[in-house]
Structures are given as C-alpha cells and as structure tokens.
Scaffold this motif. Structure first.
Motif, PDB file in Angstrom:
ATOM      1  N   ASN A 105       0.832  -1.204   0.000  1.00  0.00           N
ATOM      2  CA  ASN A 105       0.000   0.000   0.000  1.00  0.00           C
ATOM      3  C   ASN A 105       0.864   1.249   0.000  1.00  0.00           C
ATOM      4  N   ARG A 106       1.786   1.311   0.934  1.00  0.00           N
ATOM      5  CA  ARG A 106       2.592   2.520   1.130  1.00  0.00           C
ATOM      6  C   ARG A 106       3.544   2.762  -0.030  1.00  0.00           C
ATOM      7  N   TYR A 107       3.973   1.689  -0.692  1.00  0.00           N
ATOM      8  CA  TYR A 107       4.834   1.794  -1.870  1.00  0.00           C
ATOM      9  C   TYR A 107       4.165   2.610  -2.969  1.00  0.00           C
ATOM     10  N   LEU A 108       2.833   2.489  -3.079  1.00  0.00           N
ATOM     11  CA  LEU A 108       2.095   3.198  -4.128  1.00  0.00           C
ATOM     12  C   LEU A 108       1.513   4.528  -3.655  1.00  0.00           C
ATOM     13  N   GLY A 109       1.668   4.836  -2.370  1.00  0.00           N
ATOM     14  CA  GLY A 109       1.148   6.095  -1.856  1.00  0.00           C
ATOM     15  C   GLY A 109       2.088   7.258  -2.149  1.00  0.00           C
ATOM     16  N   ASP A 110       1.985   8.281  -1.353  1.00  0.00           N
ATOM     17  CA  ASP A 110       2.839   9.465  -1.478  1.00  0.00           C
ATOM     18  C   ASP A 110       3.815   9.456  -0.308  1.00  0.00           C
ATOM     19  N   ALA A 111       5.062   9.110  -0.589  1.00  0.00           N
ATOM     20  CA  ALA A 111       6.056   8.935   0.472  1.00  0.00           C
ATOM     21  C   ALA A 111       6.257  10.205   1.291  1.00  0.00           C
ATOM     22  N   GLU A 112       5.969  11.360   0.710  1.00  0.00           N
ATOM     23  CA  GLU A 112       6.170  12.627   1.422  1.00  0.00           C
ATOM     24  C   GLU A 112       4.997  12.990   2.322  1.00  0.00           C
ATOM     25  N   HIS A 113       3.906  12.243   2.212  1.00  0.00           N
ATOM     26  CA  HIS A 113       2.711  12.571   2.980  1.00  0.00           C
ATOM     27  C   HIS A 113       2.715  11.820   4.310  1.00  0.00           C
ATOM     28  N   GLN A 114       2.505  12.529   5.387  1.00  0.00           N
ATOM     29  CA  GLN A 114       2.493  11.941   6.727  1.00  0.00           C
ATOM     30  C   GLN A 114       1.165  12.270   7.424  1.00  0.00           C
ATOM     31  N   PRO A 115       0.731  11.417   8.370  1.00  0.00           N
ATOM     32  CA  PRO A 115       1.465  10.273   8.932  1.00  0.00           C
ATOM     33  C   PRO A 115       1.334   8.966   8.148  1.00  0.00           C
ATOM     34  N   ASN A 116       0.486   8.922   7.121  1.00  0.00           N
ATOM     35  CA  ASN A 116       0.324   7.699   6.342  1.00  0.00           C
ATOM     36  C   ASN A 116       0.331   8.072   4.862  1.00  0.00           C
ATOM     37  N   PRO A 117       1.201   7.466   4.060  1.00  0.00           N
ATOM     38  CA  PRO A 117       1.314   7.824   2.636  1.00  0.00           C
ATOM     39  C   PRO A 117       0.041   7.609   1.824  1.00  0.00           C
ATOM     40  N   CYS A 118      -0.924   6.855   2.384  1.00  0.00           N
ATOM     41  CA  CYS A 118      -2.134   6.522   1.626  1.00  0.00           C
ATOM     42  C   CYS A 118      -3.393   7.199   2.153  1.00  0.00           C
ATOM     43  N   LEU A 119      -3.294   7.866   3.296  1.00  0.00           N
ATOM     44  CA  LEU A 119      -4.481   8.445   3.927  1.00  0.00           C
ATOM     45  C   LEU A 119      -4.387   9.967   3.962  1.00  0.00           C
ATOM     46  N   GLY A 120      -5.431  10.630   3.444  1.00  0.00           N
ATOM     47  CA  GLY A 120      -5.461  12.080   3.428  1.00  0.00           C
ATOM     48  C   GLY A 120      -6.852  12.605   3.679  1.00  0.00           C
ATOM     49  N   ARG A 121      -6.989  13.915   3.724  1.00  0.00           N
ATOM     50  CA  ARG A 121      -8.276  14.561   3.986  1.00  0.00           C
ATOM     51  C   ARG A 121      -9.165  14.512   2.748  1.00  0.00           C
ATOM     52  N   LEU A 122     -10.478  14.579   3.006  1.00  0.00           N
ATOM     53  CA  LEU A 122     -11.464  14.639   1.927  1.00  0.00           C
ATOM     54  C   LEU A 122     -12.477  15.692   2.351  1.00  0.00           C
ATOM     55  N   ARG A 123     -12.166  16.963   2.071  1.00  0.00           N
ATOM     56  CA  ARG A 123     -13.001  18.028   2.622  1.00  0.00           C
ATOM     57  C   ARG A 123     -13.081  19.286   1.764  1.00  0.00           C
ATOM     58  N   GLN A 124     -12.230  19.402   0.738  1.00  0.00           N
ATOM     59  CA  GLN A 124     -12.126  20.654  -0.010  1.00  0.00           C
ATOM     60  C   GLN A 124     -12.970  20.616  -1.283  1.00  0.00           C
ATOM     61  N   ALA A 125     -14.040  21.423  -1.333  1.00  0.00           N
ATOM     62  CA  ALA A 125     -14.887  21.483  -2.534  1.00  0.00           C
ATOM     63  C   ALA A 125     -14.121  22.137  -3.684  1.00  0.00           C
ATOM     64  N   PRO A 126     -14.494  21.836  -4.936  1.00  0.00           N
ATOM     65  CA  PRO A 126     -15.536  20.884  -5.315  1.00  0.00           C
ATOM     66  C   PRO A 126     -15.075  19.438  -5.156  1.00  0.00           C
ATOM     67  N   PHE A 127     -16.076  18.532  -5.123  1.00  0.00           N
ATOM     68  CA  PHE A 127     -15.820  17.112  -4.985  1.00  0.00           C
ATOM     69  C   PHE A 127     -16.043  16.420  -6.334  1.00  0.00           C
ATOM     70  N   TYR A 128     -15.329  15.332  -6.542  1.00  0.00           N
ATOM     71  CA  TYR A 128     -15.372  14.633  -7.830  1.00  0.00           C
ATOM     72  C   TYR A 128     -15.601  13.136  -7.620  1.00  0.00           C
ATOM     73  N   ALA A 129     -16.154  12.487  -8.646  1.00  0.00           N
ATOM     74  CA  ALA A 129     -16.321  11.029  -8.615  1.00  0.00           C
ATOM     75  C   ALA A 129     -16.261  10.472 -10.032  1.00  0.00           C
ATOM     76  N   VAL A 130     -15.738   9.255 -10.123  1.00  0.00           N
ATOM     77  CA  VAL A 130     -15.687   8.513 -11.380  1.00  0.00           C
ATOM     78  C   VAL A 130     -16.204   7.108 -11.116  1.00  0.00           C
ATOM     79  N   ALA A 131     -17.052   6.602 -12.008  1.00  0.00           N
ATOM     80  CA  ALA A 131     -17.564   5.236 -11.884  1.00  0.00           C
ATOM     81  C   ALA A 131     -16.549   4.248 -12.453  1.00  0.00           C
ATOM     82  N   VAL A 132     -16.394   3.112 -11.763  1.00  0.00           N
ATOM     83  CA  VAL A 132     -15.508   2.052 -12.257  1.00  0.00           C
ATOM     84  C   VAL A 132     -16.270   0.732 -12.305  1.00  0.00           C
ATOM     85  N   VAL A 133     -15.966  -0.069 -13.325  1.00  0.00           N
ATOM     86  CA  VAL A 133     -16.575  -1.375 -13.500  1.00  0.00           C
ATOM     87  C   VAL A 133     -15.507  -2.450 -13.341  1.00  0.00           C
ATOM     88  N   ALA A 134     -15.946  -3.707 -13.387  1.00  0.00           N
ATOM     89  CA  ALA A 134     -15.042  -4.841 -13.181  1.00  0.00           C
ATOM     90  C   ALA A 134     -14.358  -5.208 -14.485  1.00  0.00           C
TER      91      ALA A 134
END
Length: 575
Positions: free
Chosen positions: A472-501
């Motif tokens: 997980n962390r290998y593909l995250g953002d090594a410069e982002h702390q405390p976890n390279p894969c976890l960040g905030r989700l709060r700044q508008a506007p918000f976006y979404a994309v649909a994904v299929v199998a």
C-alpha cells in the motif's frame, strides 16, 4: 476445420507460432535459437499483443539479479509465498516448473536476444505480510528501448495505451510523471522533464507518429520484435488462425487466412498457440466470468479466444480448479460523442494516494482502496452480492484532483469540463450534491467521507486498513504523513468517477504440462501442440501474487515451448 485434410501445403516450417505477444515471440525466439525454421503469424495489423499495452513488469523469482538488487532469495522462500497466495488454485507441479525455470529463461533471453530487464530494488509482492513475501528483486522491468532501431518496422509495433502517453504520443513511467508534475518546483524535475519533451519533439519533427523512447510493456514488445527481426524470423500480419490441422492425433499445421485466402502452413515439429486468451469473447465471458460482466477488458480487442477454442477442437482440454477466471482491474469508461469508448485502468496511479475514497451504490466504503487492482475488483464482486457495487465510485476532493488527477481527469489545472459534459466525471460543490449525481445515499456518503477524513488525520484506517501494508505505502505518497495513503477529503468541489469490473487478461485456459504441451482429457500431451501466454491455464490459478505474474510465465513458458520443439524430432523422424 480441425481434422479436414489440407489440399496442399502452401508453406512449410519447423515451428508455427500463432500470436505475437511476449509468449508468442518468446516461443519463436526459443525455437529459432534452437535451430528451427520459424514462422510467426499475427491476427491484427500490429506486433506486440497485450504485452505492448501493458505495464511491462515481469515476475521472475530467483532471477540472477535479485541479490544484486538487495533481495537475496531462495526456492523455499518463494515456494512458501506461492503456497500462501496461489495455494491449490493451480497444479503444484506447474507452479514449481515456473519457479525453477523463470530465472534461467531470463538469463537465456539476455544472452540470445535484445531483451534487457532490471530487477526492482523496492517493489513489494502484493501480499507482503504473508510468509515468504519479498520486498523487491522478484519483479523486473524492461529497460528503455529506442524505437528508432526498428527502422521502418516501428509503425508495425502496437501503440501503447493512450493513458501511458502524454502530449499526444510521449510514453512516460510513474517516475517521469512525477518529474513532469514538479517541473516548476524542482530543478532536477525541470531538467528531466525538458529532456523528455525535447526527445519527443525531435521524434515528431522527424516524422514518427509517436515518441520513440519506449518504456513499460511497449519497450518489452519492442525488444522482442527487434530480436525477431535480428534472427530473420518471418512474420505475417493480418493473418488470423482459421483451423489447426490434425493428422492421426498429431497437430501437423494450420490454416491461416492471408490476403483474403486460406493458406495452409505445415509445421514439421509443431504449432505454438499464443492468441491472448478470451477477454473479448462475449459468450465465454458470460459462461466463465462472474456476473455482471461486460466488454470492459484492457486487452486488445483481437483477443477473442480463437486459439483456445481451436486447441480444444484439436483435442486439448481446459484447466479447472482456478480461483478466478481473469486478472481483474477497475476500469472507468468514457463514451465519446461518436459512441466509441475510452477505457482507463485504475492500476497503480490514483487509488493508493492520500485522499481517494471508494464507495458502492449505498454510498459506503467497501474496500482498502490501495489494495492491488485484482483484489479491488474481487472486493467489488463480494460487495455486489449484498449491495450493488458494479459500478463502484472513486471519490476525491479538489486538492486531490489538482495533485494527482482521477482517471482520465488530469491533475495540475488541466481542462475537465468536457469529461463532466460527457458523463465520465461527476463534479459538485457539496458531497450531498455529488451523491445525487452518482445516485447514492447522501447521508451515507457524508458519513463515509467524514470517517475517511478522520482516518486521514489519524493516519490509521480502522475500517479497511488503507495504507497498512508495505505494498500500500509503496504506491502512496512517500512525502505525505502520517500515512502515505491516507489524506483529507473536505475541499470542494468534490469529484467522482464510476468504475466497473474490467480485466487485463484471462486466467483460465488450456491445461498444459511443464513444457507447455497441451494436454488431452486423459492427461497425455496433444502431439504437436503447445499453448502459452493467456491461452495457457494460468500457473497462478487466477490469483495475483505480485506485479508481472502474467508476463513472467508468458516469457518463461514461451521460451520453454520453443526450446522443447527445437529438441523434439518431427513425427516422421520418430517413425
């Protein structure tokens, strides 16, 4: 037409190879190095198959570069990992055959061909917490290849996916993209970015239809193609397989459509089938894939199961016991005004980055977003059994969008309104408005986002463990702390994309032995018939232990098939 007597043989070779991906070209090279006269035929107008549009990683445990990459390995360790990932989903003898042959085959390719691979110094297996996992050394990448060395043949090499290119034709790796995104913030990035762009501009000024600096799977396909040319192996394009010719239980040749007519090719030693599996065969998908499914594959549209069906007609049988029929990847789809579609595979770029959340049709998270692409789709199907999760939705905020982008929506202030108008990208000023656009429960989406946002603050995801493993962390953002894969989700506007199998290829195919000989119902080889690549029943059994587990076996068993045919006397010589 299997079993129909050929009127006359129009061509005669030692080995006929059907399909020009990594497996087919490896087989052709293996047979040629062994002294055989080989003919390579390709259904489409381009060389390279799925390999040319892939990420290019090659999983070859116990290769000669592992120790030098800082990850000394041994058979017991990798065998333990295979047992804890693949288990009994594929025959143990085939797993062992691959592990023992992969390293020597990579050495043989380096010795006899233009294939050059470099072991990754840091690239965790996909399940790094399981016994026997390695943090690097087992996966190799093709070195950059200069497409100009193909000369006039460059235009015959299949182009990579547009998503692997920028500026309309310049191939880039993840490292290249990071340089390009940071050109205004780092002198090193600016220098590397300028170097890339100048090379590309020079290529276009010289008349090339795209950049000639080849990386990823396109570099591997280019290197194999250059090797085919170096050895003088003839190849036919636009030459689909029509039938396999069987004489007294032995495959002795094939009927190939060439220039609009049937051309009969005798293969004194045998035929190698490497047509890329069946991801574009609707009937086989409906029968073998879980539901729902659709035309969502990232493989070339020519991979329609021709080789598998004709091998069965010649007496070969399908493998059984696999965990999954395909190697999965979440795919988003843009429908153009003319009705054509662009498919984008969400493999390694966006899902693991801090601030991206995935939800199902109920608006709730259901998966560790930074897990492997294969595991992500498996989670989609598991969730779908309870709550509709096909499609699922990737959700982010404006900070994430500007830094990383989302699918076809590019970062750094690039235009995105056309994607909103096309219905590919949802955009809204509030999470509730976004929920209305993607038709999920607004309260559930808000609650999911708030919990996800708190995980970003704490650096721990208690629900699904995003960012909890080395992979997980290998593909995250090594410069982002405390976890390279976890960040905030709060700044508008918000976006979404649909994904299929979606998928990147099929995993179930023709049952084979350790020499890639197709097996009949009673377990004996079908004389004169070898099957490799995604036409072969996967030695991974539909599991996905690490990056490169399709190309590693493709190169390995392709080479073994070619060498086996080169050292097997023709049927009449046996007599």
């Amino acid at each position: 037409m299997s079993g129909v007597t050929a009127p006359t043989w129009d061509e005669e070779v030692d080995v006929l190879v059907i399909g020009s991906g990594a497996a087919g070209m490896s087989a052709a090279l293996g047979a040629s190095v062994g002294g055989c006269r080989v003919l390579l035929v390709e259904k489409t107008e381009r060389i390279g198959g799925s390999t040319a549009v892939s990420g290019g990683a090659v999983w070859a445990p116990l290769n000669s570069q592992s120790a030098g990459a800082g990850h000394p390995d041994d058979f017991d360790k990798v065998w333990t990992y295979m047992r804890h990932t693949v288990g009994d989903a594929a025959p143990a003898e085939m797993q062992e055959a691959f592990l023992r042959a992969a390293g020597p085959v990579m050495d043989a390719l380096a010795q006899h061909t233009q294939v050059r691979l470099a072991a990754r110094t840091h690239s965790p297996d996909y399940y790094p917490d399981r016994p026997g996992a390695a943090m690097g050394g087992r996966s190799l990448d093709p070195l950059m290849f200069d497409g100009r060395t193909l000369g006039a043949h460059f235009k015959e090499l299949r182009d990579p996916l547009p998503e692997f290119m920028v500026l309309g034709g310049m191939m880039v790796t993840m490292t290249d993209v990071k340089h390009l995104l940071a050109v205004t913030r780092s002198f090193t990035a600016w220098k590397e970015g300028v170097k890339l762009v100048l090379r590309y501009v020079g290529d276009r000024l010289r008349g090339y239809h795209r950049g000639t600096r080849l990386v990823l799977g396109n570099a591997l396909a280019g290197r194999l193609f250059r090797s085919v040319l170096d050895r003088g192996i003839p190849y036919w394009l636009r030459a689909p397989l029509v039938s396999l010719q069987v004489d007294e239980g032995r495959v002795v040749g094939a009927c190939i459509e060439r220039d609009g007519r049937a051309t009969w090719v005798r293969a004194r030693r045998g035929v190698v089938v490497a047509t890329g599996g069946f991801p574009w065969n609707a009937a086989l998908r409906e029968r073998l894939y879980p539901s729902p499914t659709g035309p969502w594959s990232m493989a070339p549209a020519g991979n329609a199961g021709d080789g598998i069906m004709l091998a069965q007609a010649a007496g070969a049988t399908m493998g059984t016991g696999h965990f999954s029929p395909a190697f999965w990847a979440p795919v988003s789809i843009l429908t153009r005004p003319d009705g054509t579609q662009v498919r984008y595979p969400h493999l390694v770029w966006d899902r693991a980055k801090p601030g991206l959340m995935a939800v199902n049709a109920a608006g709730r998270r259901f998966v560790n977003e930074s897990t492997s692409y294969h595991e992500f789709v498996l989670a989609m199907y598991r969730s779908h059994a309870e709550v509709p999760s096909l499609p699922a939705y990737l959700v982010c905020d404006s900070d994430f969008m500007e830094r990383w982008g989302l699918g076809l929506a590019l970062p750094g202030g690039r235009p995105r309104d056309h994607l909103v108008r096309a219905g590919y990208l949802a955009k809204a000023d509030t999470l509730e408005a976004l929920a209305a656009q993607i038709k999920v429960d607004p309260a559930a989406l808000r609650a999911s986002a708030e919990a996800f946002d708190q995980a970003g603050v704490n650096g721990v995801d208690p629900e699904f463990g995003k960012g909890s493993t080395a992979y997980n962390r290998y593909l995250g953002d090594a410069e982002h702390q405390p976890n390279p894969c976890l960040g905030r989700l709060r700044q508008a506007p918000f976006y979404a994309v649909a994904v299929v199998a979606g998928d990147i290829g099929t995993a179930c195919g023709i049952r084979c032995d350790a020499n890639a000989q197709a097996l009949s119902a009673d377990g004996t080889p079908v004389s004169g018939l070898h099957v490799v690549g995604n036409d072969m029943h996967s030695v991974m059994g539909g599991q996905y232990p690490a990056p490169g587990i399709t190309l590693g076996p493709a190169l390995t068993f392709g080479w073994l098939a070619g060498q086996h045919l080169a050292h097997t006397l023709p049927a009449e010589s046996h007599a």
